[in-house]
Motif scaffolding. Sequence first.
Motif, mmCIF file in Angstrom:
data_model
loop_
_atom_site.group_PDB
_atom_site.id
_atom_site.type_symbol
_atom_site.label_atom_id
_atom_site.label_comp_id
_atom_site.label_asym_id
_atom_site.label_seq_id
_atom_site.Cartn_x
_atom_site.Cartn_y
_atom_site.Cartn_z
ATOM 1 N N GLU A 25 0.839 -1.173 -0.013
ATOM 2 C CA GLU A 25 -0.144 0.123 -0.175
ATOM 3 C C GLU A 25 0.750 1.314 0.009
ATOM 4 O O GLU A 25 1.751 1.543 0.914
ATOM 5 N N PRO A 26 0.521 2.443 -0.785
ATOM 6 C CA PRO A 26 1.265 3.374 -0.787
ATOM 7 C C PRO A 26 0.932 4.058 0.636
ATOM 8 O O PRO A 26 0.101 4.398 1.064
ATOM 9 N N VAL A 27 2.233 4.541 1.124
ATOM 10 C CA VAL A 27 2.083 5.124 2.579
ATOM 11 C C VAL A 27 2.902 6.397 2.375
ATOM 12 O O VAL A 27 4.239 6.267 1.831
ATOM 13 N N ARG A 28 2.688 7.466 3.227
ATOM 14 C CA ARG A 28 3.685 8.500 3.448
ATOM 15 C C ARG A 28 4.514 8.328 4.402
ATOM 16 O O ARG A 28 4.086 8.059 5.635
ATOM 17 N N ALA A 29 5.736 8.151 4.184
ATOM 18 C CA ALA A 29 6.748 7.825 5.102
ATOM 19 C C ALA A 29 6.970 8.923 6.329
ATOM 20 O O ALA A 29 7.405 8.528 7.444
ATOM 21 N N CYS A 30 6.580 10.072 5.834
ATOM 22 C CA CYS A 30 6.863 11.091 6.938
ATOM 23 C C CYS A 30 5.668 11.041 7.931
ATOM 24 O O CYS A 30 5.777 11.761 9.117
ATOM 25 N N LEU A 31 4.640 10.386 7.535
ATOM 26 C CA LEU A 31 3.667 10.400 8.610
ATOM 27 C C LEU A 31 3.474 9.073 9.480
ATOM 28 O O LEU A 31 2.575 8.756 10.189
ATOM 29 N N MET A 32 4.422 7.912 9.196
ATOM 30 C CA MET A 32 4.350 6.792 9.623
ATOM 31 C C MET A 32 5.692 6.590 10.764
ATOM 32 O O MET A 32 6.690 6.867 10.364
ATOM 33 N N PHE A 33 5.309 6.280 11.921
ATOM 34 C CA PHE A 33 6.456 6.106 12.747
ATOM 35 C C PHE A 33 7.157 4.665 12.311
ATOM 36 O O PHE A 33 6.590 3.729 11.869
ATOM 37 N N ALA A 34 8.455 4.780 12.684
ATOM 38 C CA ALA A 34 9.321 3.561 12.253
ATOM 39 C C ALA A 34 8.929 2.183 12.996
ATOM 40 O O ALA A 34 8.804 1.264 12.372
ATOM 41 N N VAL A 35 8.566 2.567 14.263
ATOM 42 C CA VAL A 35 8.252 1.316 15.112
ATOM 43 C C VAL A 35 7.038 0.799 14.442
ATOM 44 O O VAL A 35 6.603 -0.369 14.719
ATOM 45 N N GLN A 36 5.828 1.413 13.828
ATOM 46 C CA GLN A 36 4.743 0.965 13.285
ATOM 47 C C GLN A 36 5.070 0.172 12.166
ATOM 48 O O GLN A 36 4.209 -0.843 11.601
ATOM 49 N N ALA A 37 6.176 0.400 11.550
ATOM 50 C CA ALA A 37 6.659 -0.484 10.101
ATOM 51 C C ALA A 37 7.176 -2.124 10.687
ATOM 52 O O ALA A 37 7.578 -2.553 9.541
ATOM 53 N N GLU A 38 7.611 -2.138 11.847
ATOM 54 C CA GLU A 38 8.248 -3.347 12.068
ATOM 55 C C GLU A 38 7.295 -4.448 11.596
ATOM 56 O O GLU A 38 5.960 -4.549 11.827
ATOM 57 N N ASN A 39 7.990 -5.765 10.975
ATOM 58 C CA ASN A 39 7.117 -6.650 10.516
ATOM 59 C C ASN A 39 6.304 -6.578 9.265
ATOM 60 O O ASN A 39 5.322 -7.211 8.812
ATOM 61 N N ALA A 40 6.383 -5.316 8.569
ATOM 62 C CA ALA A 40 5.990 -5.170 7.328
ATOM 63 C C ALA A 40 6.833 -5.215 6.212
ATOM 64 O O ALA A 40 8.062 -4.956 6.434
ATOM 65 N N ASP A 41 6.364 -5.326 4.901
ATOM 66 C CA ASP A 41 7.283 -5.448 4.012
ATOM 67 C C ASP A 41 7.121 -3.990 3.405
ATOM 68 O O ASP A 41 6.244 -3.555 2.868
ATOM 69 N N ILE A 42 8.338 -3.107 3.379
ATOM 70 C CA ILE A 42 8.613 -2.155 2.962
ATOM 71 C C ILE A 42 9.444 -2.045 1.663
ATOM 72 O O ILE A 42 10.484 -2.499 1.555
ATOM 73 N N ARG A 43 8.951 -1.401 0.651
ATOM 74 C CA ARG A 43 9.470 -1.096 -0.594
ATOM 75 C C ARG A 43 9.815 0.522 -0.870
ATOM 76 O O ARG A 43 8.833 1.225 -0.776
ATOM 77 N N THR A 44 10.946 0.883 -1.192
ATOM 78 C CA THR A 44 11.391 2.143 -1.588
ATOM 79 C C THR A 44 11.459 2.172 -3.100
ATOM 80 O O THR A 44 11.560 1.155 -3.750
ATOM 81 N N VAL A 45 11.884 3.401 -3.756
ATOM 82 C CA VAL A 45 11.987 3.521 -5.136
ATOM 83 C C VAL A 45 13.266 2.737 -5.379
ATOM 84 O O VAL A 45 13.304 2.241 -6.617
ATOM 85 N N GLU A 46 14.268 2.502 -4.367
ATOM 86 C CA GLU A 46 15.508 1.849 -4.831
ATOM 87 C C GLU A 46 15.128 0.445 -5.538
ATOM 88 O O GLU A 46 16.074 -0.386 -5.781
ATOM 89 N N SER A 47 13.753 -0.028 -4.875
ATOM 90 C CA SER A 47 13.497 -1.364 -5.146
ATOM 91 C C SER A 47 12.945 -1.840 -6.618
ATOM 92 O O SER A 47 12.969 -2.927 -7.195
ATOM 93 N N LEU A 48 13.117 -0.703 -7.315
ATOM 94 C CA LEU A 48 12.298 -0.824 -8.794
ATOM 95 C C LEU A 48 13.182 -1.489 -9.658
ATOM 96 O O LEU A 48 12.851 -2.159 -10.636
#
Length: 174
Positions: free
Chosen positions: A58-81
């Motif tokens: 899901e597209p998410v604004r990284a500036c609005l999400m705390f890093a601790v909330q992202a634990e155990n999630a699959d995170i993809r950045t533009v570097e993954s493309l």
Amino acid sequence: MSDRHLIVLDVNGSEHEAVVEARMTLLDVLRHDLGLTGTHVGCEHGVCGACTVLVDGEPVRACLMFAVQAENADIRTVESLGRDGELSDLQQAFSEHHGLQCGFCTPGFLMLAEGFLAQRPDAGREEIREAISANLCRCTGYQTIVDAIEATATRRCHAKETGTCPAAAKETTP
């Protein structure tokens, strides 16, 4: 009580440990701790979309999400493309259709589009316009971004031969 937390983030297919303060954003951890500077810092209020990443697809604004909330999630950045120094099909379409000018907003648009196309591979131009209205660009006028996303959807559809091509591709395909 400690305000620092050891977290493990799965970013672009690799696990990364970080010790973060509870209030640290995902954006800050990606850029400062992991060195993934493709995710841009824009407004820091969730308005511009320059920091858009995918979290569990899901597209998410990284500036609005705390890093601790992202634990155990699959995170993809533009570097993954891209792979092995090659542009992804979406990145190539942005280049071919001049969907970027200064490039500041481009990583956010790419990740927004990647997430959108995964959910709506057969979207037409109006749906694409609606989806990208979530991000801001000061240079392109958006038309070329829509063109690039639509071209990617069409190419992916024809590559899979699914018969669920975007509305515009259906109109032009014999």
